[in-house]
Design a protein around this motif. Structure first.
Motif, PDB file in Angstrom:
ATOM      1  N   PHE A  56       0.857  -1.179   0.000  1.00 56.63           N
ATOM      2  CA  PHE A  56       0.000   0.000   0.000  1.00 56.63           C
ATOM      3  C   PHE A  56       0.898   1.235   0.000  1.00 56.63           C
ATOM      4  O   PHE A  56       1.866   1.305   0.759  1.00 56.63           O
ATOM      5  N   TYR A  57       0.566   2.197  -0.843  1.00 57.94           N
ATOM      6  CA  TYR A  57       1.349   3.422  -0.943  1.00 57.94           C
ATOM      7  C   TYR A  57       0.454   4.644  -0.741  1.00 57.94           C
ATOM      8  O   TYR A  57      -0.648   4.709  -1.282  1.00 57.94           O
ATOM      9  N   SER A  58       0.961   5.594   0.016  1.00 63.56           N
ATOM     10  CA  SER A  58       0.344   6.908   0.115  1.00 63.56           C
ATOM     11  C   SER A  58       1.478   7.919   0.134  1.00 63.56           C
ATOM     12  O   SER A  58       2.222   7.995   1.115  1.00 63.56           O
ATOM     13  N   GLU A  59       1.642   8.629  -0.957  1.00 65.13           N
ATOM     14  CA  GLU A  59       2.819   9.480  -1.113  1.00 65.13           C
ATOM     15  C   GLU A  59       2.797  10.718  -0.227  1.00 65.13           C
ATOM     16  O   GLU A  59       3.843  11.232   0.155  1.00 65.13           O
ATOM     17  N   GLN A  60       1.598  11.235   0.089  1.00 62.55           N
ATOM     18  CA  GLN A  60       1.536  12.456   0.881  1.00 62.55           C
ATOM     19  C   GLN A  60       0.595  12.358   2.083  1.00 62.55           C
ATOM     20  O   GLN A  60       0.395  13.336   2.785  1.00 62.55           O
ATOM     21  N   GLY A  61       0.052  11.178   2.351  1.00 60.22           N
ATOM     22  CA  GLY A  61      -0.874  11.029   3.458  1.00 60.22           C
ATOM     23  C   GLY A  61      -2.279  11.419   3.054  1.00 60.22           C
ATOM     24  O   GLY A  61      -2.511  11.980   1.971  1.00 60.22           O
ATOM     25  N   ALA A  62      -3.249  11.119   3.919  1.00 60.29           N
ATOM     26  CA  ALA A  62      -4.651  11.400   3.602  1.00 60.29           C
ATOM     27  C   ALA A  62      -5.496  11.231   4.850  1.00 60.29           C
ATOM     28  O   ALA A  62      -5.014  10.834   5.918  1.00 60.29           O
ATOM     29  N   VAL A  63      -6.803  11.508   4.681  1.00 64.74           N
ATOM     30  CA  VAL A  63      -7.810  11.317   5.715  1.00 64.74           C
ATOM     31  C   VAL A  63      -8.599  10.066   5.369  1.00 64.74           C
ATOM     32  O   VAL A  63      -8.990   9.873   4.216  1.00 64.74           O
ATOM     33  N   TYR A  64      -8.861   9.209   6.387  1.00 67.40           N
ATOM     34  CA  TYR A  64      -9.434   7.889   6.137  1.00 67.40           C
ATOM     35  C   TYR A  64     -10.795   7.679   6.790  1.00 67.40           C
ATOM     36  O   TYR A  64     -11.176   6.559   7.080  1.00 67.40           O
ATOM     37  N   PHE A  65     -11.512   8.751   7.024  1.00 60.72           N
ATOM     38  CA  PHE A  65     -12.911   8.629   7.424  1.00 60.72           C
ATOM     39  C   PHE A  65     -13.680   9.718   6.686  1.00 60.72           C
ATOM     40  O   PHE A  65     -13.074  10.676   6.174  1.00 60.72           O
TER      41      PHE A  65
END
Length: 395
Positions: A56-65
């Motif tokens: 799993f890749y997330s290059e800059q991060g995120a919100v997960y809800f």
């Protein structure tokens, strides 16, 4: 009463395996709580148990809800792109309640590259005036507003039992860098100076504290240049950073004032979050709290009247620090839970006798909660074994 046995988990791993299947597996192996991240930083993971995607890749991060953008001010949450991942929080809340499990959350604070990129004025800035887009500054008022609303939004939507605030102080010099390239010697003091933030909001906080931030910035930049251009002495032994910081603060009142302003900003962010959640029953915990001067600006003594939980690292690794942290909490009049972040990856040999020693060490400090890291990153047999050993020694 035995402590809660919990597990850290990523929403994408639960989405891929199935939330109900994941919770059934955890309950069957002695876990009665789960820590689910509502946001996360840039990450690349390998999961031995995930059959849908091992990487799993997330290059800059995120919100997960499913954060509700209309609640927010200038900074809007950057939602992850997969609807099935965003749906995990609701499914986990219902599933945990049905199984008598607690649902808790841990939030990432400053290490949010997407946020620093989209709102560059929030990024940390070094003494040379150069920004790092790996992290944001805890003195920025928009960061205070965003993270406070972010967690209020989460707790309004879901029955969160406890929160762990991770990385809400000032980040280390290279925290969040991707494949760093540093070909000069940087001892702990040089790294500390290089990590000090001098963006306009950190400097404004210093002015409000009666400090001339331009003077501190200039002196730090000059010292950094001198140290970086000097030929390193390989025979020189390094002192511990807290002692070096204390020594400088004793000799330089202006520098001390700048660090005090940083601490007020970092602690102020925790207090702002606590205030935003005042109508919620959630317990607010912190994962970083130092006994003395801290490069992240969060001292335990300054947080005792604000936090409801303190997360400490595996106490086997640094027993004196862990014992002092626990004693400080227990001797205070505050109602603060002790939680332990218990690693079970291959480096601690979770299937060997040393892991039982770690469990026995945990039993000595009598924690309220033990959190095993991490549901998706450990082989199922390892996570099951770790849970069994911990239950055996902790009750």
């Amino acid at each position: 009463m035995p402590p809660r046995l919990s597990v850290w988990a990523y929403p994408w791993d639960l989405a891929d395996e199935g939330v109900d299947s994941s919770l059934d597996w955890l309950a069957a192996h002695g876990f009665d709580a789960i820590e689910l991240c509502p946001n996360y930083h840039a990450i690349a993971t390998f999961s031995p148990r995930n059959r849908r995607r091992s990487q799993f890749y997330s290059e800059q991060g995120a919100v997960y809800f499913p954060a509700r953008a209309e609640r927010y001010g200038r900074i809007k949450p950057a939602l992850h792109s997969e609807p099935e991942v965003l749906a995990v929080y609701e499914q986990a809340a219902q599933g945990a309640q049905a199984r008598g499990m607690q649902l808790s959350a841990w939030m990432i604070g400053m290490f949010q590259p997407w946020l620093a990129r989209a709102y560059p004025d929030t990024a940390v800035e070094n003494a040379f005036g150069h920004r790092s887009f790996a992290a944001t500054c805890p003195a920025h008022p928009d960061i205070h507003a965003y993270l406070s609303e972010f967690l209020a939004d989460l707790c309004d939507q879901f029955p969160i039992s406890g929160l762990t605030l991770e990385n809400v102080g000032y980040p280390d010099f290279t925290y969040g860098w991707v494949r760093p390239r540093i070909l000069v010697h940087m001892d702990v003091w040089t790294q500390f100076l290089a990590g000090l933030c001098f963006n306009e909001h950190s400097m404004s906080a210093a002015r409000a504290h009666g400090v001339d931030p331009e003077e501190v910035r200039s002196s730090v930049a000059l010292e950094l240049r001198e140290r970086l251009e000097a030929v390193p002495d390989s025979t020189e032994s390094e002192e511990e950073l807290p002692a070096l910081v204390a020594e400088r603060c004793e000799a330089d009142e202006e520098f001390r004032g700048y660090l005090e302003a940083r601490e007020q900003s970092a602690v102020g962010l925790v207090k702002a979050i606590r205030h935003a959640l005042r109508r919620s029953r959630v317990r607010v915990g912190i994962s970083e709290a130092s006994l003395g001067w801290a490069n992240h600006g969060l001292r335990l003594a300054d947080l005792l009247d604000t936090i409801d939980a303190l997360m400490i690292a595996d106490p086997t690794n640094n027993p004196e620090v862990a014992d002092t942290q626990v004693r400080t909490v227990r001797e205070s009049s505050a109602d603060i839970e002790i939680t332990v972040n218990q690693t079970a990856h291959h480096e601690v040999d979770p299937h060997g006798p040393g892991f039982a020693d770690r469990a026995r060490r945990l039993s000595e400090i009598e924690p309220d909660r033990v959190m095993v890291y991490n549901f998706g990153l450990l082989a199922p047999a390892t996570l099951a074994h770790a849970g069994a050993v911990l239950r055996e020694h902790l009750g």
